[in-house]
Design a protein around this motif. Structure first.
Motif, PDB file in Angstrom:
ATOM      1  N   THR A 391       0.782  -1.167   0.084  1.00  0.00           N
ATOM      2  CA  THR A 391       0.028  -0.158  -0.305  1.00  0.00           C
ATOM      3  C   THR A 391       0.802   1.334  -0.040  1.00  0.00           C
ATOM      4  O   THR A 391       2.128   1.025   0.421  1.00  0.00           O
ATOM      5  CB  THR A 391      -0.721   0.009   1.220  1.00  0.00           C
ATOM      6  N   VAL A 392       0.227   2.461  -0.305  1.00  0.00           N
ATOM      7  CA  VAL A 392       1.021   3.745  -0.309  1.00  0.00           C
ATOM      8  C   VAL A 392       0.535   4.422   0.775  1.00  0.00           C
ATOM      9  O   VAL A 392      -0.480   4.573   1.018  1.00  0.00           O
ATOM     10  CB  VAL A 392       0.589   4.538  -1.768  1.00  0.00           C
ATOM     11  N   MET A 393       1.636   4.732   1.437  1.00  0.00           N
ATOM     12  CA  MET A 393       1.236   5.371   3.060  1.00  0.00           C
ATOM     13  C   MET A 393       1.244   6.963   2.697  1.00  0.00           C
ATOM     14  O   MET A 393       0.266   7.626   3.249  1.00  0.00           O
ATOM     15  CB  MET A 393       2.446   4.983   3.904  1.00  0.00           C
ATOM     16  N   ASN A 394       2.127   7.588   2.116  1.00  0.00           N
ATOM     17  CA  ASN A 394       1.963   8.769   1.901  1.00  0.00           C
ATOM     18  C   ASN A 394       2.579   9.208   0.355  1.00  0.00           C
ATOM     19  O   ASN A 394       3.397   8.358  -0.074  1.00  0.00           O
ATOM     20  CB  ASN A 394       2.926   9.594   3.030  1.00  0.00           C
ATOM     21  N   ARG A 395       2.127  10.344  -0.146  1.00  0.00           N
ATOM     22  CA  ARG A 395       2.572  10.801  -1.409  1.00  0.00           C
ATOM     23  C   ARG A 395       3.213  12.205  -1.477  1.00  0.00           C
ATOM     24  O   ARG A 395       2.712  13.014  -0.578  1.00  0.00           O
ATOM     25  CB  ARG A 395       1.448  10.697  -2.554  1.00  0.00           C
ATOM     26  N   TYR A 396       4.161  12.435  -1.841  1.00  0.00           N
ATOM     27  CA  TYR A 396       4.800  13.778  -1.777  1.00  0.00           C
ATOM     28  C   TYR A 396       4.964  14.189  -3.104  1.00  0.00           C
ATOM     29  O   TYR A 396       5.769  13.796  -3.901  1.00  0.00           O
ATOM     30  CB  TYR A 396       6.076  13.933  -1.115  1.00  0.00           C
ATOM     31  N   ASP A 397       4.351  15.330  -3.604  1.00  0.00           N
ATOM     32  CA  ASP A 397       4.463  16.223  -5.157  1.00  0.00           C
ATOM     33  C   ASP A 397       5.757  16.541  -4.999  1.00  0.00           C
ATOM     34  O   ASP A 397       6.693  16.912  -4.253  1.00  0.00           O
ATOM     35  CB  ASP A 397       3.410  17.090  -5.183  1.00  0.00           C
ATOM     36  N   GLU A 398       6.178  16.736  -6.331  1.00  0.00           N
ATOM     37  CA  GLU A 398       7.449  17.259  -6.771  1.00  0.00           C
ATOM     38  C   GLU A 398       7.371  19.051  -6.350  1.00  0.00           C
ATOM     39  O   GLU A 398       6.228  19.686  -6.295  1.00  0.00           O
ATOM     40  CB  GLU A 398       7.562  17.378  -8.405  1.00  0.00           C
ATOM     41  N   HIS A 399       8.504  19.428  -5.713  1.00  0.00           N
ATOM     42  CA  HIS A 399       8.612  20.636  -5.202  1.00  0.00           C
ATOM     43  C   HIS A 399       9.727  21.093  -5.028  1.00  0.00           C
ATOM     44  O   HIS A 399      10.678  20.506  -5.210  1.00  0.00           O
ATOM     45  CB  HIS A 399       7.769  20.507  -3.677  1.00  0.00           C
ATOM     46  N   LYS A 400      10.016  22.576  -4.879  1.00  0.00           N
ATOM     47  CA  LYS A 400      11.215  23.082  -4.673  1.00  0.00           C
ATOM     48  C   LYS A 400      11.749  22.797  -3.211  1.00  0.00           C
ATOM     49  O   LYS A 400      10.997  22.489  -2.312  1.00  0.00           O
ATOM     50  CB  LYS A 400      10.987  24.569  -4.731  1.00  0.00           C
ATOM     51  N   ALA A 401      13.160  22.507  -2.988  1.00  0.00           N
ATOM     52  CA  ALA A 401      13.717  22.351  -1.859  1.00  0.00           C
ATOM     53  C   ALA A 401      13.385  23.122  -0.853  1.00  0.00           C
ATOM     54  O   ALA A 401      13.270  24.349  -1.024  1.00  0.00           O
ATOM     55  CB  ALA A 401      15.196  22.081  -2.419  1.00  0.00           C
ATOM     56  N   ASP A 402      12.861  22.647   0.226  1.00  0.00           N
ATOM     57  CA  ASP A 402      12.568  23.255   1.613  1.00  0.00           C
ATOM     58  C   ASP A 402      13.616  22.894   2.563  1.00  0.00           C
ATOM     59  O   ASP A 402      13.829  21.629   3.055  1.00  0.00           O
ATOM     60  CB  ASP A 402      11.255  23.039   1.988  1.00  0.00           C
ATOM     61  N   TYR A 403      14.309  23.853   2.821  1.00  0.00           N
ATOM     62  CA  TYR A 403      15.607  23.652   3.934  1.00  0.00           C
ATOM     63  C   TYR A 403      15.040  22.891   5.256  1.00  0.00           C
ATOM     64  O   TYR A 403      15.767  21.879   5.571  1.00  0.00           O
ATOM     65  CB  TYR A 403      16.133  24.763   4.520  1.00  0.00           C
ATOM     66  N   ALA A 404      13.907  23.080   5.575  1.00  0.00           N
ATOM     67  CA  ALA A 404      13.449  22.408   6.835  1.00  0.00           C
ATOM     68  C   ALA A 404      12.850  20.825   6.607  1.00  0.00           C
ATOM     69  O   ALA A 404      13.361  19.907   7.223  1.00  0.00           O
ATOM     70  CB  ALA A 404      12.310  23.147   7.686  1.00  0.00           C
ATOM     71  N   LEU A 405      12.089  20.984   5.548  1.00  0.00           N
ATOM     72  CA  LEU A 405      11.643  19.374   5.400  1.00  0.00           C
ATOM     73  C   LEU A 405      12.159  18.760   4.504  1.00  0.00           C
ATOM     74  O   LEU A 405      12.180  17.482   4.722  1.00  0.00           O
ATOM     75  CB  LEU A 405      10.207  19.842   4.312  1.00  0.00           C
ATOM     76  N   ASP A 406      13.436  19.123   3.652  1.00  0.00           N
ATOM     77  CA  ASP A 406      14.258  18.189   3.044  1.00  0.00           C
ATOM     78  C   ASP A 406      15.709  18.299   3.362  1.00  0.00           C
ATOM     79  O   ASP A 406      16.566  18.250   2.491  1.00  0.00           O
ATOM     80  CB  ASP A 406      14.103  18.816   1.389  1.00  0.00           C
ATOM     81  N   TYR A 407      15.930  18.555   4.596  1.00  0.00           N
ATOM     82  CA  TYR A 407      17.468  18.928   4.991  1.00  0.00           C
ATOM     83  C   TYR A 407      18.272  17.674   4.896  1.00  0.00           C
ATOM     84  O   TYR A 407      19.340  17.849   4.411  1.00  0.00           O
ATOM     85  CB  TYR A 407      17.316  19.272   6.515  1.00  0.00           C
ATOM     86  N   THR A 408      17.751  16.383   5.021  1.00  0.00           N
ATOM     87  CA  THR A 408      18.576  15.134   4.506  1.00  0.00           C
ATOM     88  C   THR A 408      19.051  15.222   3.057  1.00  0.00           C
ATOM     89  O   THR A 408      20.153  14.901   2.799  1.00  0.00           O
ATOM     90  CB  THR A 408      17.797  13.987   5.049  1.00  0.00           C
ATOM     91  N   LYS A 409      18.022  15.677   2.203  1.00  0.00           N
ATOM     92  CA  LYS A 409      18.496  15.540   0.770  1.00  0.00           C
ATOM     93  C   LYS A 409      19.519  16.658   0.397  1.00  0.00           C
ATOM     94  O   LYS A 409      20.287  16.491  -0.255  1.00  0.00           O
ATOM     95  CB  LYS A 409      17.230  15.777  -0.015  1.00  0.00           C
ATOM     96  N   ILE A 410      19.060  17.885   1.206  1.00  0.00           N
ATOM     97  CA  ILE A 410      20.031  19.034   0.934  1.00  0.00           C
ATOM     98  C   ILE A 410      21.384  18.558   1.573  1.00  0.00           C
ATOM     99  O   ILE A 410      22.372  19.089   0.951  1.00  0.00           O
ATOM    100  CB  ILE A 410      19.541  20.372   1.360  1.00  0.00           C
ATOM    101  N   LYS A 411      21.579  18.037   2.553  1.00  0.00           N
ATOM    102  CA  LYS A 411      22.988  17.579   3.208  1.00  0.00           C
ATOM    103  C   LYS A 411      23.454  16.715   2.033  1.00  0.00           C
ATOM    104  O   LYS A 411      24.677  16.947   1.992  1.00  0.00           O
ATOM    105  CB  LYS A 411      22.582  16.973   4.468  1.00  0.00           C
ATOM    106  N   GLU A 412      22.777  15.773   1.532  1.00  0.00           N
ATOM    107  CA  GLU A 412      23.262  14.787   0.846  1.00  0.00           C
ATOM    108  C   GLU A 412      23.921  15.670  -0.675  1.00  0.00           C
ATOM    109  O   GLU A 412      24.819  15.229  -0.837  1.00  0.00           O
ATOM    110  CB  GLU A 412      22.385  13.721   0.409  1.00  0.00           C
ATOM    111  N   LEU A 413      23.335  16.414  -1.063  1.00  0.00           N
ATOM    112  CA  LEU A 413      23.842  17.254  -2.081  1.00  0.00           C
ATOM    113  C   LEU A 413      24.994  18.121  -1.896  1.00  0.00           C
ATOM    114  O   LEU A 413      26.083  18.119  -2.580  1.00  0.00           O
ATOM    115  CB  LEU A 413      22.812  18.075  -2.777  1.00  0.00           C
TER     116      LEU A 413
END
Length: 454
Positions: A391-413
């Motif tokens: 089952t799909v628990m959550n979906r997240y639409d395409e979006h501009k990077a948000d420092y608070a919400l996407d910190y882990t991905k920004i850190k990886e970059l």
């Protein structure tokens, strides 16, 4: 002879060299073989570039716009890493190279139709010549990987560096993260009968006795092991106590003396016969034979009926998916998280749609909120047959990077950018120190690295 460690130079043509064509455009294909570059202890031939072209084509990668200069630059980078890896005493085991080579050859044979066609396609004299050249190429690739890993292994990044990295983006330059989803699963494995287990144990004990009587463990593993990752190289693995093997396997392996063979060992993957070939301090080299008890049709039917009942209970609202996963799922890796799959690249539960495993994506991509797939029979090469529902628990639409919400991905970059700079600095330094020659036929190449100085 020890080569001097000084600046780069152009190769001067001599009678000893393979005959070379007249000066050509470096972006044109060159048909006559010859030494076109030297990096430390390694040489690069024109035929090496031809082999790379054919490898790319055999893997269905378009080569129309790939220039010889690009491939030469990549080969020289790899040779630089491999040369330095040898200087730093980095070792790649032949068994590891052979395992990769066997998989690569199996892939080529599958794509091209036969071993003879593969040899003809790569324009080699015979299979032995092809294997020898492929062995050297793969070994150099692995030396390159180990050297790169050594360079960046200790690179870390601070929260302040992440903040500074992200602050440089404004407006349309802010990174865009693609649509993502969180997927959960419930896994029901068919029960294996005691008779099937005892049959596997009996067969493994017979193999052990054969080996004790003089048979080859290597040959037995090639013939009978059901571990796809090690069967082709005789069940070989090199490991330390930190190597991510299941606990039961490691506990037994490290309790054996050199040359000793275990009794059958049960793990979640089946039953193993473990042979300790060498002990080198904290490192042991083992071979193993894996056999899996056979699942009966009746057990498969019972597993399907069980997962169908779980699915109906969830749809009826008697229990939610996460609770059902925690109480009923047979896969311990996802059971405690309520069935959520873990992204092995980011160690998070969110997956970009295109990064989901293909077999999962095809089942969940069109699911609506609250929907659950029908039971799916999975036949994993490692863990065997099971039934799954997703089952799909959550979906997240395409979006501009948000420092608070996407910190882990920004850190990886930010970390990748820092690693890229450190590798660039390392390359520049080693190019200055290493003896390097480049053929005049390729001096017009626009290399990313400063291989040639005028």
């Amino acid at each position: 002879m020890v080569l001097p460690l000084h600046a780069q130079e152009i190769i001067k043509e001599t009678q000893a060299d393979t005959v070379k064509p007249a000066r050509v455009n470096p972006n044109k294909r060159v048909k006559i073989d010859g030494v076109i570059a030297v990096v430390g202890d390694f040489v690069v031939l024109d035929s090496d570039i031809d082999l790379m072209y054919r490898e790319l084509q055999a893997q269905n990668i378009p080569v129309k716009d790939v220039k010889r200069c690009e491939l030469l630059g990549k080969l020289m980078e790899d040779k630089l890493y491999a040369h330095q890896a040898i200087q730093d005493s980095i070792i790649v085991a032949d068994a590891e190279v052979n395992e990769t080579m066997d998989k690569q050859i199996d892939y080529f044979v599958e794509q091209l139709g036969s071993e003879d066609k593969m040899v003809e396609y790569f324009k080699k004299k015979d299979i032995e010549t092809f294997r020898a050249e492929l062995f050297d190429m793969i070994k150099n690739q692995k030396l390159t990987e180990q050297m790169q890993k050594k360079i960046i292994d200790e690179v870390e990044i601070t929260p302040e560096e992440v903040r500074i990295f992200f602050s440089q983006f404004e407006g349309e330059d802010v990174p865009i993260f693609g649509a993502e989803m969180e997927v959960a699963q419930i896994v029901i494995k068919p029960e294996v009968s005691e008779e099937a287990k005892q049959e596997v144990i009996r067969r493994l004990k017979e193999i052990k006795q054969d080996v004790l009587n003089g048979s080859s463990f290597y040959s037995k593993a090639v013939l009978y092991s059901e571990d796809p990752g090690s069967r082709s190289n005789g069940g070989y693995y090199k490991m330390t106590r930190k190597t991510p093997f299941v606990k039961e396997f490691k506990d037994v392996a490290f309790s054996l003396d050199e040359g000793e063979i275990s009794e059958p060992v049960e793990t979640e993957f089946g039953y193993h016969l473990i042979y300790v070939e060498k002990i080198r301090g904290q490192v042991i080299e083992v071979r193993h034979i894996l056999m899996k008890p056979k699942v009966s049709n009746e057990a498969l039917i019972a597993a399907k009926e069980k997962i169908e009942k779980i699915r109906q209970r969830i749809l009826a609202g008697e229990i939610d998916f996460a609770e059902a996963a925690r109480s009923e799922s047979d896969e311990k890796e996802t059971r405690n998280s309520g069935g959520l799959l873990m992204n092995p690249r980011t160690l998070e539960t969110r997956f970009e749609l295109t990064k989901l495993p293909p077999e999962v994506y095809s089942e969940v991509s069109d699911l609506k909120e609250g929907e659950i797939t029908q039971p799916i029979l999975s036949d994993d090469r490692a863990t065997g047959q099971s039934y799954k529902i997703y089952t799909v628990m959550n979906r997240y639409d395409e979006h501009k990077a948000d420092y608070a919400l996407d910190y882990t991905k920004i850190k990886e970059l930010a970390l990748k950018e820092k690693q890229r700079k450190i590798i660039g600095e390392w390359s520049n330094e080693k190019i200055k120190e290493t003896y390097i020659k480049v053929s005049p036929d390729y001096q017009g190449c626009d290399f990313a690295n400063d291989w040639v100085k005028n």
